[in-house]
Scaffold this active site. Structure first.
Site, PDB file in Angstrom:
ATOM      1  N   SER A 107       0.791  -1.219   0.000  1.00  0.00           N
ATOM      2  CA  SER A 107       0.000   0.000   0.000  1.00  0.00           C
ATOM      3  C   SER A 107       0.826   1.273   0.000  1.00  0.00           C
ATOM      4  O   SER A 107       0.539   2.207  -0.730  1.00  0.00           O
ATOM      5  CB  SER A 107      -0.927   0.020   1.223  1.00  0.00           C
ATOM      6  OG  SER A 107      -0.171  -0.089   2.414  1.00  0.00           O
ATOM      7  N   CYS A 108       1.898   1.331   0.817  1.00  0.00           N
ATOM      8  CA  CYS A 108       2.546   2.625   1.024  1.00  0.00           C
ATOM      9  C   CYS A 108       3.871   2.766   0.302  1.00  0.00           C
ATOM     10  O   CYS A 108       4.430   3.847   0.257  1.00  0.00           O
ATOM     11  CB  CYS A 108       2.756   2.878   2.511  1.00  0.00           C
ATOM     12  SG  CYS A 108       4.053   1.859   3.244  1.00  0.00           S
ATOM     13  N   GLY A 109       4.415   1.710  -0.233  1.00  0.00           N
ATOM     14  CA  GLY A 109       5.692   1.836  -0.913  1.00  0.00           C
ATOM     15  C   GLY A 109       6.851   1.830   0.062  1.00  0.00           C
ATOM     16  O   GLY A 109       6.755   1.332   1.173  1.00  0.00           O
TER      17      GLY A 109
END
Length: 285
Positions: A107-109
């Site tokens: 999701s957030c990298g």
């Protein structure tokens, strides 16, 4: 894909059915035998994912910088290779990237990303000097073209997509993954291994929002235009302006918001600079 028996509820109706889920598994990427990062990803195109991650980190810029990529034979469960650990060997003379704590999720990298100044210093190509111009109608048609190539999404509804297009709107490559950043890394890895970097004259189209990290990855691949169906972040806009990248958000139907680099968008003009040419759309098998 994973099959799962579920309860389907609609109004007063309840039925049992088999649903298709997008697979998500961890991938450990090792560099010359040393663990570098772990990312949660959709299995498939793992070599491209690893290569693209190294492109986006500024570690490699051509296919010749990588000697080999292979699955680690020792990563097994009950004697079977999990195909969840990759080892990348750099070519002789290619320096390893500075050690950092890389941990990515679907999701957030990459968490704890370096500063804007660090991005500027490691970028190999200047997006600002790419003269490509795109017709507004061409850009407006990209979401439908991307959606048409999302084979796994059709069956699961659970994947992001990233597509690389020529300035004329022709698809070069499409990748899907549970993570937006993974899908883009898979594209960059494909481009590296095909000898297409820098990706001048192309458009990167993503199915979600445009984060700072996706702008950074576009810059690192030499992509001059990034378009997204949702919103960009403030930091993404700031980086796009500083790097000379055209950033388009809320691309839906004939409407779009141009946050940076509006000089490349022509309302009626002829599309110029078709980039590296169309190779036909590539999608996960």
């Amino acid at each position: 894909m994973i099959k799962k028996r579920i309860l389907r509820v609609k109004d007063a109706s309840r039925t049992r059915k088999i649903d298709s889920l997008a697979a998500e598994e961890p991938l450990e990427i090792r560099l010359d035998g040393t663990p570098l990062t772990v990312t949660m990803r959709t299995p498939g195109d793992d070599f491209d994912l690893a290569a693209g991650f190294l492109v986006s980190e500024g570690a490699v810029g051509s296919a010749g910088d990588i000697s080999t990529i292979r699955y680690c034979a020792g990563a097994t469960v009950e004697g079977q290779n999990t195909y969840n650990v990759l080892d990348v060997r750099l070519a002789p003379g290619v320096p390893a990237p500075e050690p950092r704590n890389f941990y990515t999720t679907s999701s957030c990298g990459v968490c704890g990303k370096a500063s804007l100044e660090a991005v500027r210093t490691v970028a190999r190509w200047d997006a600002a000097d790419d003269p490509v111009e795109l017709a507004q109608t061409t850009v407006a048609g990209l979401p439908d073209r991307l959606r048409a190539a999302q084979r796994v999404f059709d069956r699961t509804g659970g994947l992001h997509a990233a597509g690389l297009f020529t300035a004329g709107g022709e698809p070069l490559c499409v990748r899907e993954d549970v993570g937006r950043h993974n899908a883009v890394d898979k594209l960059l890895g494909w481009a590296l291994r095909e000898g297409r970097l820098p990706l001048r004259g192309t458009v990167l189209m993503v199915s979600g929002r445009a984060s700072f990290e996706l702008v950074q990855k576009a810059v690192m691949g030499g992509v001059p235009v990034l378009a997204a169906v949702s919103a960009p972040s403030s930091l993404a806009v700031e980086l796009a302006e500083e790097q000379g990248l055209t950033l388009i958000g809320f691309l839906r139907g004939s409407s779009m918001n141009v946050y940076a680099g509006e000089r490349r968008l022509s309302p009626t003009g002829v599309t110029l600079g078709a980039g590296n040419g169309s190779a036909g759309v590539r999608t996960p098998g």
